[in-house]
Design an enzyme around this catalytic site. Structure first.
Site, PDB file in Angstrom:
ATOM      1  N   TYR A 134      -2.370-130.377  65.531  1.00 38.31           N
ATOM      2  CA  TYR A 134      -2.123-129.008  65.071  1.00 38.31           C
ATOM      3  C   TYR A 134      -3.086-128.078  65.792  1.00 38.31           C
ATOM      4  CZ  TYR A 134      -1.283-125.157  61.745  1.00 38.31           C
ATOM      5  OH  TYR A 134      -0.972-123.959  61.155  1.00 38.31           O
ATOM      6  N   LYS A 162       1.995-129.494  66.864  1.00 37.57           N
ATOM      7  CA  LYS A 162       2.437-128.219  66.300  1.00 37.57           C
ATOM      8  C   LYS A 162       1.613-127.154  67.001  1.00 37.57           C
ATOM      9  CE  LYS A 162       2.448-125.378  62.128  1.00 37.57           C
ATOM     10  NZ  LYS A 162       2.008-125.260  60.702  1.00 37.57           N
TER      11      LYS A 162
END
EC number: 4.3.3.7
Length: 290
Positions: A134, A162
Site C-alpha cells: 500500500y 494499491k
C-alpha cells in the site's frame, strides 16, 4: 491470487458508544456484496485502523470471515510502522482465514527505500498470505519508488500494490517492469478508469460504498470495448467521488451511508463527523446523481 477488480475498503461501523457494531457490519457486508464489490479490505485506512486496537482488529477479521463465508476475498489491513507488530498481526489474520494482507508503508519513522524493502521482506517471509503493498505518500510521508515496487514484486507472495500516488507515469513504469502475475490497483477512485486503461487490475475503493453498481458497470463497459460509454460514466461519477473526500476519510462516506439508511455510526477522534453544512452539500451531490 485474483482479488477481483472492484474491492471496497470497508468502513468500520460503530455504535452510539463508539464500539464496533458487528450487527451493522453484517448489514454492510451484504450491501457491499450486493452492489458489486468483488473483495473487501478490512481495517484499512477507511476502516479507521489507527484507532482500532489489536483485539478489535482480530474480532473484526473473525466476524467478516464468518459472514462472507468464502463469497469474496477478504484482505486484512495488517500493516503498521512497527515491523514486528505487522508480522504478528499478519500471522494472526492468516490463522483466522483471511485471503490476503494489505500492508501500508511505515509512516512517521521515514525509512529509506532499503528500509522499506526489508520491512516488506520480513513480513512476507513470516506468512503464506498473498500481500498487497500500500503506497500512500500523502498519509505515510514515505513513498515506495518504482524500483522498490518492482524489486518487491519478485518476492513470491507479494502479489499486488494499491497505488495512491496519483502518478500515472510511475504506475505505467511499474506495469511495464513487473511480471504478468503482479497486480496494480488504483487507490484513488477518480483514477479507476485511467489506471485500468494503462493495464491496472482495478480499484480499492471508498466510493463503492455508495456507487458500487455504477463503478462495476464502468469497469465492465471498458472491458467490453465500450470505451466512450465507460468514459461518460466515469465523468458522471466524478462529482460523487470528489464529494466523498470533502473532509478527511471516512467521515464523508459514513455520512453518505447514513443517507442510504445504513447507520454505520460516527468516526473516532481525532477524526470528527461532517458538519451539518458539509452533510447538506454531500447529500445534494448524491441527490443530483440519482
Amino acid at each position: 491470487m485474483d482479488f477481483g477488480r472492484l474491492l471496497t475498503a470497508m468502513v468500520t461501523p460503530f455504535d452510539e458508544n463508539n464500539r464496533i457494531d458487528l450487527n451493522i457490519t453484517t448489514q454492510l457486508i451484504e450491501h457491499l456484496i450486493a452492489t458489486g464489490s468483488e473483495g473487501l479490505v478490512v481495517a484499512g485506512t477507511t476502516g479507521e485502523s489507527p484507532t482500532l486496537s489489536h483485539d478489535e482488529k482480530i474480532s473484526l477479521f473473525k466476524h467478516v470471515v464468518k459472514v462472507v463465508d468464502g463469497r469474496v476475498p477478504i484482505i486484512a489491513g495488517t500493516g503498521s510502522n512497527n515491523t514486528q507488530a505487522s508480522i504478528d498481526l499478519t500471522k494472526e489474520a492468516e490463522q483466522i482465514g483471511v485471503d490476503g494482507a494489505l500492508v501500508v508503508t511505515p509512516y512517521y519513522n521515514k525509512p529509506n527505500q532499503e528500509g522499506l524493502y526489508q520491512h516488506y521482506l520480513a513480513i512476507a517471509q513470516e506468512t503464506q498470505l498473498p500481500i498487497m503493498l500500500y503506497n500512500i505518500p500523502s498519509r505515510a510521508v514515505v513513498r515506495l519508488n518504482v524500483e522498490t515496487v518492482v524489486a518487491l514484486s519478485q518476492i513470491d507472495n507479494i502479489v499486488a500494490v494499491k497505488d495512491s500516488t496519483g502518478d500515472l507515469d510511475g504506475i505505467a513504469s511499474i506495469l511495464e517492469q513487473v511480471d504478468d502475475g503482479f497486480s496494480v490497483y488504483s487507490g484513488d477512485d477518480s483514477l479507476t478508469l485511467p489506471i485500468r486503461s494503462i493495464g491496472g487490475s482495478g480499484i480499492v475503493s471508498v466510493s463503492s460504498h455508495i456507487i458500487g453498481k455504477e463503478m462495476k458497470a464502468m469497469i465492465e463497459l471498458f472491458e467490453q470495448g465500450k470505451v466512450d460509454e465507460a468514459s461518460r460514466l466515469h465523468r458522471k461519477l466524478l462529482p460523487i467521488m470528489r464529494a466523498l473526500f470533502m473532509a478527511p476519510s471516512p467521515s464523508p462516506v459514513k455520512s453518505a451511508l447514513k443517507y442510504q439508511q445504513i447507520e454505520v455510526g460516527s468516526v473516532r477522534l481525532p477524526l470528527v463527523p461532517l458538519s451539518p453544512f458539509e452533510e447538506q452539500n454531500l447529500f445534494r451531490v448524491i441527490e443530483s446523481f440519482q
